[in-house]
Design a protein around this motif. Structure first.
Motif, short mmCIF file in Angstrom:
data_model
loop_
_atom_site.label_atom_id
_atom_site.label_comp_id
_atom_site.label_asym_id
_atom_site.label_seq_id
_atom_site.Cartn_x
_atom_site.Cartn_y
_atom_site.Cartn_z
N PHE A 26 -1.09 -14.50 -4.86
CA PHE A 26 0.03 -15.27 -5.89
C PHE A 26 -0.15 -16.69 -5.68
CE2 PHE A 26 1.79 -10.82 -4.50
CZ PHE A 26 2.10 -10.45 -5.74
N CYS A 27 -0.17 -17.35 -6.91
CA CYS A 27 -0.52 -18.48 -6.78
C CYS A 27 0.60 -19.47 -7.20
CB CYS A 27 -1.78 -18.94 -7.97
SG CYS A 27 -3.37 -18.16 -7.27
N PHE A 28 0.97 -20.50 -6.45
CA PHE A 28 2.36 -21.30 -6.74
C PHE A 28 1.81 -22.77 -7.38
CE2 PHE A 28 3.55 -17.89 -3.90
CZ PHE A 28 4.94 -17.81 -3.83
N PRO A 29 2.17 -23.01 -8.23
CA PRO A 29 1.82 -24.26 -8.95
C PRO A 29 2.58 -25.51 -8.33
CG PRO A 29 3.27 -23.26 -10.46
CD PRO A 29 2.96 -22.34 -9.32
N TYR A 30 1.91 -26.94 -8.45
CA TYR A 30 2.49 -27.94 -8.11
C TYR A 30 3.65 -28.45 -8.75
CZ TYR A 30 -0.60 -30.12 -11.46
OH TYR A 30 -1.18 -30.69 -12.66
N SER A 31 4.09 -29.66 -8.29
CA SER A 31 5.27 -30.22 -9.11
C SER A 31 5.06 -30.72 -10.43
CB SER A 31 5.85 -31.45 -8.34
OG SER A 31 6.41 -31.11 -7.29
N GLY A 32 5.78 -30.39 -11.54
CA GLY A 32 5.49 -30.98 -12.74
C GLY A 32 4.75 -29.80 -13.63
N SER A 33 3.99 -28.76 -12.96
CA SER A 33 3.29 -27.96 -13.66
C SER A 33 3.91 -26.40 -13.72
CB SER A 33 1.87 -27.90 -12.82
OG SER A 33 1.71 -27.34 -11.72
N GLY A 34 3.05 -25.59 -14.22
CA GLY A 34 3.30 -24.25 -14.30
C GLY A 34 2.31 -23.24 -14.00
N ALA A 35 2.41 -22.01 -14.35
CA ALA A 35 1.13 -21.23 -14.24
C ALA A 35 0.16 -21.52 -14.92
CB ALA A 35 1.73 -19.58 -14.66
#
Length: 245
Positions: A26-35
């Motif tokens: 499961f991959c969690f995106p960084y601030s300001g981004s999405g999948a």
């Protein structure tokens, strides 16, 4: 959920199940981004299904309210995640995305649900040092320039409307980052693998040492590239993510 039962469709996961693979990442995106930060990643890495997580308030979920805090995000993610915990899994979080990944692992443990086999954190100081993120002190003009630079770095010429939406998402995400406080570390049962990008000018290996307080097994690994090169799914990173399978 029994083996072989397909997970329920959920806006939290932008990719349909890839098949009967023995493990998930499961991959969690960084601030300001999405999948979409993981759009260049393959559907599977060896025998591991890649599952980018889509936070509310962006991209395909732009019409939904922002998640608020990392703790609220983790609490809301547990239910849609539960149907996908029927096999071994790991979490990968880049930059500030490592913090909700960590909080989700904590929440799963509190609820006596299966936890990740490993937590991979990329380019992010430990929770008690999260306030050191340089973006938390940047002006809106500096954040605007940073956003434009990142978009262009992905080979896209940013349109004004795209940047406007991106700035709205980024500012909301940074508000969540500023509100995040975990003074006392919580130790996870799983190992933590901390990734430092060799050409990352903003995060040093010394800043990552704080993760040693969050698990009995913590390893810091240096990978080639800059802060945003994870989006290109470099072979060195993908091999590292599956080398302990």
């Amino acid at each position: 959920m029994t083996s072989g039962t397909a997970p329920a469709t959920s806006p939290w996961f932008v990719r349909p199940p890839a098949g009967e693979y023995p493990a998930r990442l499961f991959c969690f995106p960084y601030s300001g981004s999405g999948a979409s930060a993981f759009s260049a990643w393959p559907a599977t890495i060896d025998d591991v299904e890649v599952c980018p997580v889509q936070f509310p308030g962006r991209e395909s979920r732009l019409a939904e309210p922002h998640y608020g805090t990392y703790e609220d995000l983790a609490a809301a993610l547990v239910e849609p995640l539960a149907s996908r915990l029927d096999r071994p899994f790991a979490f990968f979080g880049h930059c500030a995305g490592a913090l909700p990944a960590f909080e989700t692992a904590v929440r799963l443990a509190e609820l006596d649900l299966p936890g990740p086999d490993r937590l991979f954190v990329s380019g992010q100081p430990a929770p008690h040092d999260a306030a050191s993120d340089r973006m938390l002190t940047m002006t809106e003009a500096e954040l605007h320039a940073e956003l434009v630079s990142v978009v262009r770095g992905r080979g896209i010429e940013p349109r004004p409307d795209m940047v406007e939406v991106g700035m709205s998402v980024l500012l909301d995400d940074l508000a969540a980052a500023r509100a995040y406080r975990r003074v006392e570390p919580v130790r996870l049962d799983c190992p933590i693998v901390v990734l430092h990008w060799r050409e990352d000018p903003d995060v040093t290996p010394e800043q990552l040492e704080g993760w040693h307080r969050y698990a009995d097994s913590v390893e810091i690994r240096v990978v080639e590239g800059g802060h945003h090169d994870f989006m290109n799914a470099p072979d060195e990173l993908l091999e590292l993510l599956t080398s302990r399978r």
